[in-house]
Design an enzyme around this catalytic site. Structure first.
Site, short mmCIF file in Angstrom:
data_model
loop_
_atom_site.label_atom_id
_atom_site.label_comp_id
_atom_site.label_asym_id
_atom_site.label_seq_id
_atom_site.Cartn_x
_atom_site.Cartn_y
_atom_site.Cartn_z
N PRO A 2 0.74 -1.09 0.01
CA PRO A 2 0.04 -0.13 0.08
C PRO A 2 0.95 1.22 0.10
O PRO A 2 1.77 1.46 0.95
CB PRO A 2 -0.72 -0.23 1.26
N GLU A 3 0.55 2.27 -1.01
CA GLU A 3 1.23 3.45 -0.73
C GLU A 3 0.05 4.58 -0.59
O GLU A 3 -1.04 4.19 -0.20
CB GLU A 3 1.77 3.80 -2.23
#
Ligand SMILES: [Zn+2]
Length: 278
Positions: A2-3
């Site tokens: 996840p960014e």
């Protein structure tokens, strides 16, 4: 992994479920989640806390309580959160469950178990984040000039520099490649060599890539809840990431894959030249 766009998507999904609700019960089943603190103690401390706000800073999700405390969640590689109103199915990868005072549950699952939950006392959160995170890329405070100041004299490849969370908060491998392609900058250019025009393109490219990710992740989050949820469709929307050998959407040159900053890196050798004629 996840960014910023994935964490922002989760924040937006959880906000209406959490704000104003109290944590009636908390179970933390994995000591790695809270270490070095005892998960039983952390769970007991969280009980009774009422949520005032759900924020994000970089890749951190921040649950702020009315007491002034905050729960700082980092999903790392494979962490995810689900909100369920009708009970939770069995899940061997579930690490924690929060029962809210409306009877619904927030479940945290993490296959690789690198995620972290940190309970910050009042006043602890801001210095903790300030020591670890640079500018928020979607805030107007980040300008080309400001980024240039942070990159000046740095000989590291520009990709490594923008992955450094102390320079920019929230950009990871996918959005770094997409942003550099949009800005037409080779990922191995020394960070301190970018001129004003390139810095301006880079700031615009980072914002555009992240905003597109936020829009797209809206649908990915829904897919993710399906047992067989994949990100197959999402990949097609990337210009370069994961697309070695496919034509550049701008010029048709085959995308190349190299390693930079220890990470798989995709770029267009025509649009993103390494050596610039000035
Ligand atoms: Zn190209």
């Amino acid at each position: 992994m996840p960014e910023l766009p994935e964490v922002e998507t989760i924040r937006r999904a959880l906000e209406p479920a959490l704000v104003g609700r109290a944590f009636d019960d908390v179970e933390i089943a994995d000591a790695r989640l809270t270490r070095p603190f005892d998960p039983v103690v952390v769970a007991a401390e969280l009980r009774g806390e009422r949520v005032e706000q759900v924020d994000r800073r970089g890749k951190y999700l921040i649950v702020r309580f009315e007491s002034g405390r905050a729960l700082l969640i980092h999903l790392r590689m494979t962490g995810s959160l689900q909100h369920a109103r009708d009970g939770l199915p069995d899940d061997p990868h579930r690490r924690a469950v929060v029962r809210l005072d409306d009877g619904s549950d927030v479940a945290y699952r993490d296959v690789r178990r690198f995620g972290t939950w940190l309970l910050a006392e009042p006043g602890e959160l801001e210095p903790y984040l300030a020591a670890r995170l640079g500018d928020e890329p979607l805030e107007t405070r980040l300008t080309a000039r400001r980024l240039g100041g942070r990159l000046a004299q740095r000989r590291a490849p520009i990709k490594a520099a923008i992955l450094d969370q102390r320079t920019l908060a929230g950009v990871g491998n996918i959005y770094a490649d997409e942003a550099l392609w949009r800005a037409r900058i080779h990922p191995r250019r020394p960070a301190g060599e970018l001129d004003d025009a390139e810095l301006a393109r880079l700031v615009r490219g980072i914002r555009a890539a992240l905003r597109m990710g936020i829009e797209r992740q809206g649908s990915t989050l829904r897919d993710y809840r399906q047992p067989d949820g994949t990100s197959g469709d999402m990949q097609r929307e990337f210009a370069v990431y994961g697309r070695d050998g496919e034509p550049c959407p701008r010029c048709g040159t085959p995308i190349e894959k190299i390693r930079t900053a220890g990470r798989g890196t995709w770029f267009c050798p025509t649009c993103q030249p390494l050596h610039i004629q000035r």
